[in-house]
Write a protein that holds these residues in place. Structure first.
Motif, PDB file in Angstrom:
ATOM      1  N   THR A 118      98.468  -9.176  17.095  1.00 60.26           N
ATOM      2  CA  THR A 118      97.788 -10.043  16.131  1.00 60.26           C
ATOM      3  C   THR A 118      98.784 -10.836  15.293  1.00 60.26           C
ATOM      4  OG1 THR A 118      97.715  -8.316  14.446  1.00 60.26           O
ATOM      5  CG2 THR A 118      95.820  -8.467  15.928  1.00 60.26           C
ATOM      6  N   GLY A 119     100.061 -10.446  15.359  1.00 58.34           N
ATOM      7  CA  GLY A 119     101.079 -11.093  14.553  1.00 58.34           C
ATOM      8  C   GLY A 119     101.259 -10.441  13.189  1.00 58.34           C
ATOM      9  N   LEU A 120     100.467  -9.450  12.895  1.00 62.71           N
ATOM     10  CA  LEU A 120     100.552  -8.731  11.624  1.00 62.71           C
ATOM     11  C   LEU A 120     101.393  -7.476  11.785  1.00 62.71           C
ATOM     12  CD1 LEU A 120      96.772  -8.855  10.655  1.00 62.71           C
ATOM     13  CD2 LEU A 120      98.593 -10.208   9.630  1.00 62.71           C
ATOM     14  N   ASP A 121     101.871  -6.962  10.663  1.00 58.70           N
ATOM     15  CA  ASP A 121     102.507  -5.655  10.650  1.00 58.70           C
ATOM     16  C   ASP A 121     101.443  -4.654  11.107  1.00 58.70           C
ATOM     17  OD1 ASP A 121     103.633  -3.198  10.016  1.00 58.70           O
ATOM     18  OD2 ASP A 121     104.375  -3.848   8.069  1.00 58.70           O
ATOM     19  N   PHE A 123      89.303  -6.450  15.412  1.00 56.05           N
ATOM     20  CA  PHE A 123      90.668  -6.061  15.761  1.00 56.05           C
ATOM     21  C   PHE A 123      90.742  -5.421  17.141  1.00 56.05           C
ATOM     22  CE2 PHE A 123      91.736  -7.076  11.474  1.00 56.05           C
ATOM     23  CZ  PHE A 123      93.071  -7.450  11.561  1.00 56.05           C
ATOM     24  N   LEU A 124      89.694  -4.759  17.567  1.00 54.93           N
ATOM     25  CA  LEU A 124      89.689  -4.203  18.916  1.00 54.93           C
ATOM     26  C   LEU A 124      89.733  -5.331  19.952  1.00 54.93           C
ATOM     27  CD1 LEU A 124      89.529  -1.621  20.606  1.00 54.93           C
ATOM     28  CD2 LEU A 124      87.054  -1.937  20.652  1.00 54.93           C
ATOM     29  N   LEU A 125      89.022  -6.410  19.685  1.00 60.18           N
ATOM     30  CA  LEU A 125      89.022  -7.555  20.600  1.00 60.18           C
ATOM     31  C   LEU A 125      90.326  -8.349  20.536  1.00 60.18           C
ATOM     32  CD1 LEU A 125      85.371  -8.802  20.029  1.00 60.18           C
ATOM     33  CD2 LEU A 125      86.259  -7.525  22.002  1.00 60.18           C
ATOM     34  N   LYS A 170      95.925  -6.396  21.777  1.00 62.12           N
ATOM     35  CA  LYS A 170      96.131  -6.191  23.217  1.00 62.12           C
ATOM     36  C   LYS A 170      97.079  -5.035  23.533  1.00 62.12           C
ATOM     37  CE  LYS A 170      93.668  -9.817  24.067  1.00 62.12           C
ATOM     38  NZ  LYS A 170      92.254  -9.566  23.939  1.00 62.12           N
ATOM     39  N   GLU A 171      98.034  -4.734  22.646  1.00 61.49           N
ATOM     40  CA  GLU A 171      99.089  -3.797  22.996  1.00 61.49           C
ATOM     41  C   GLU A 171      99.211  -2.574  22.094  1.00 61.49           C
ATOM     42  OE1 GLU A 171     102.718  -5.970  23.181  1.00 61.49           O
ATOM     43  OE2 GLU A 171     101.861  -7.505  24.482  1.00 61.49           O
ATOM     44  N   ASN A 172      99.140  -2.735  20.802  1.00 64.03           N
ATOM     45  CA  ASN A 172      99.494  -1.674  19.868  1.00 64.03           C
ATOM     46  C   ASN A 172      98.420  -0.582  19.826  1.00 64.03           C
ATOM     47  OD1 ASN A 172      99.786  -0.294  17.195  1.00 64.03           O
ATOM     48  ND2 ASN A 172     101.590  -1.606  17.139  1.00 64.03           N
ATOM     49  N   ARG A 173      98.793   0.607  20.290  1.00 65.29           N
ATOM     50  CA  ARG A 173      97.849   1.729  20.349  1.00 65.29           C
ATOM     51  C   ARG A 173      97.414   2.202  18.958  1.00 65.29           C
ATOM     52  NH1 ARG A 173      97.168   5.027  24.586  1.00 65.29           N
ATOM     53  NH2 ARG A 173      97.483   6.902  23.356  1.00 65.29           N
ATOM     54  N   PHE A 174      98.321   2.106  17.990  1.00 68.45           N
ATOM     55  CA  PHE A 174      98.017   2.527  16.620  1.00 68.45           C
ATOM     56  C   PHE A 174      96.876   1.686  16.041  1.00 68.45           C
ATOM     57  CE2 PHE A 174      98.970   2.174  11.994  1.00 68.45           C
ATOM     58  CZ  PHE A 174      98.765   3.506  11.654  1.00 68.45           C
ATOM     59  N   VAL A 175      96.969   0.383  16.211  1.00 63.68           N
ATOM     60  CA  VAL A 175      95.928  -0.517  15.704  1.00 63.68           C
ATOM     61  C   VAL A 175      94.627  -0.304  16.476  1.00 63.68           C
ATOM     62  CG1 VAL A 175      95.272  -2.933  15.361  1.00 63.68           C
ATOM     63  CG2 VAL A 175      97.626  -2.210  14.927  1.00 63.68           C
ATOM     64  N   ALA A 184      87.761   8.141  19.526  1.00 55.25           N
ATOM     65  CA  ALA A 184      88.668   6.992  19.471  1.00 55.25           C
ATOM     66  C   ALA A 184      89.921   7.255  20.298  1.00 55.25           C
ATOM     67  CB  ALA A 184      89.049   6.702  18.021  1.00 55.25           C
ATOM     68  N   GLU A 185      90.442   8.454  20.211  1.00 51.06           N
ATOM     69  CA  GLU A 185      91.636   8.807  20.984  1.00 51.06           C
ATOM     70  C   GLU A 185      91.353   8.766  22.478  1.00 51.06           C
ATOM     71  OE1 GLU A 185      94.996  11.759  19.637  1.00 51.06           O
ATOM     72  OE2 GLU A 185      93.355  12.863  20.591  1.00 51.06           O
ATOM     73  N   ASN A 186      90.180   9.226  22.887  1.00 52.63           N
ATOM     74  CA  ASN A 186      89.810   9.192  24.293  1.00 52.63           C
ATOM     75  C   ASN A 186      89.653   7.755  24.793  1.00 52.63           C
ATOM     76  OD1 ASN A 186      89.835  11.948  24.700  1.00 52.63           O
ATOM     77  ND2 ASN A 186      87.688  12.188  24.140  1.00 52.63           N
ATOM     78  N   GLN A 187      89.264   6.835  23.941  1.00 51.28           N
ATOM     79  CA  GLN A 187      89.114   5.442  24.345  1.00 51.28           C
ATOM     80  C   GLN A 187      90.451   4.786  24.644  1.00 51.28           C
ATOM     81  OE1 GLN A 187      86.223   3.864  24.986  1.00 51.28           O
ATOM     82  NE2 GLN A 187      85.289   5.836  24.592  1.00 51.28           N
ATOM     83  N   LEU A 188      91.528   5.319  24.119  1.00 56.36           N
ATOM     84  CA  LEU A 188      92.860   4.762  24.346  1.00 56.36           C
ATOM     85  C   LEU A 188      93.405   5.113  25.720  1.00 56.36           C
ATOM     86  CD1 LEU A 188      94.577   5.384  20.902  1.00 56.36           C
ATOM     87  CD2 LEU A 188      93.514   3.288  21.734  1.00 56.36           C
ATOM     88  N   LYS A 189      92.839   6.110  26.355  1.00 55.52           N
ATOM     89  CA  LYS A 189      93.363   6.576  27.654  1.00 55.52           C
ATOM     90  C   LYS A 189      92.860   5.721  28.783  1.00 55.52           C
ATOM     91  CE  LYS A 189      93.890  11.211  26.011  1.00 55.52           C
ATOM     92  NZ  LYS A 189      93.473  12.562  26.019  1.00 55.52           N
TER      93      LYS A 189
END
Length: 120
Positions: free
Chosen positions: A18-21, A40-42, A45-50, A115-120
């Motif tokens: 997103t270009g943000l911290d 933010f989910l949409l 693209k990359e940061n798993r934390f966000v 939420a954690e399962n959605q990251l896999k």
């Protein structure tokens, strides 16, 4: 002393797409509840934390919104439930934003697991 021989080991911070911290993006996932979580989910693209915080926001505040809407159809008990949901939601909202800004993977019992399962 020779500054060329001194090398600082500074871990590279993983940027958000997103270009943000990342900690600011994670905090913003909670600002308008499930709406900003979805945005933010949409966008991310990359940061798993966000992405984790976006999913947790959608699940937590989406669930609370649905629960509140359903409770409004129940005559007396529904009003009591809605009355109790507001302070709970407010406290959750503040805690989750603070934890996200502190770069913590703060997991709520049910929503955090989903939420954690959605990251896999």
């Amino acid at each position: 002393m020779d500054n060329e021989n001194q090398s600082e080991v500074v871990p590279k911070k993983r940027e958000s797409s997103t270009g943000l911290d990342p900690k600011v993006a994670a905090l913003l996932c909670y600002v308008l509840g499930w709406v900003t979580g979805l945005i933010f989910l949409l966008m991310e693209k990359e940061n798993r934390f966000v992405k984790f915080h976006a999913w947790q926001s959608i699940i937590t505040f989406g669930g609370l919104t649905v629960l509140s809407l359903v409770a409004n159809f129940i005559p007396i008990l529904g009003q009591i439930i809605s009355f109790l949901l507001f302070p709970i939601s407010l406290v959750l909202w503040i805690v989750l934003m603070v934890k996200a800004y502190q770069e913590e993977w703060y997991k709520l019992p049910v929503a955090g697991d989903i939420a954690e399962n959605q990251l896999k």
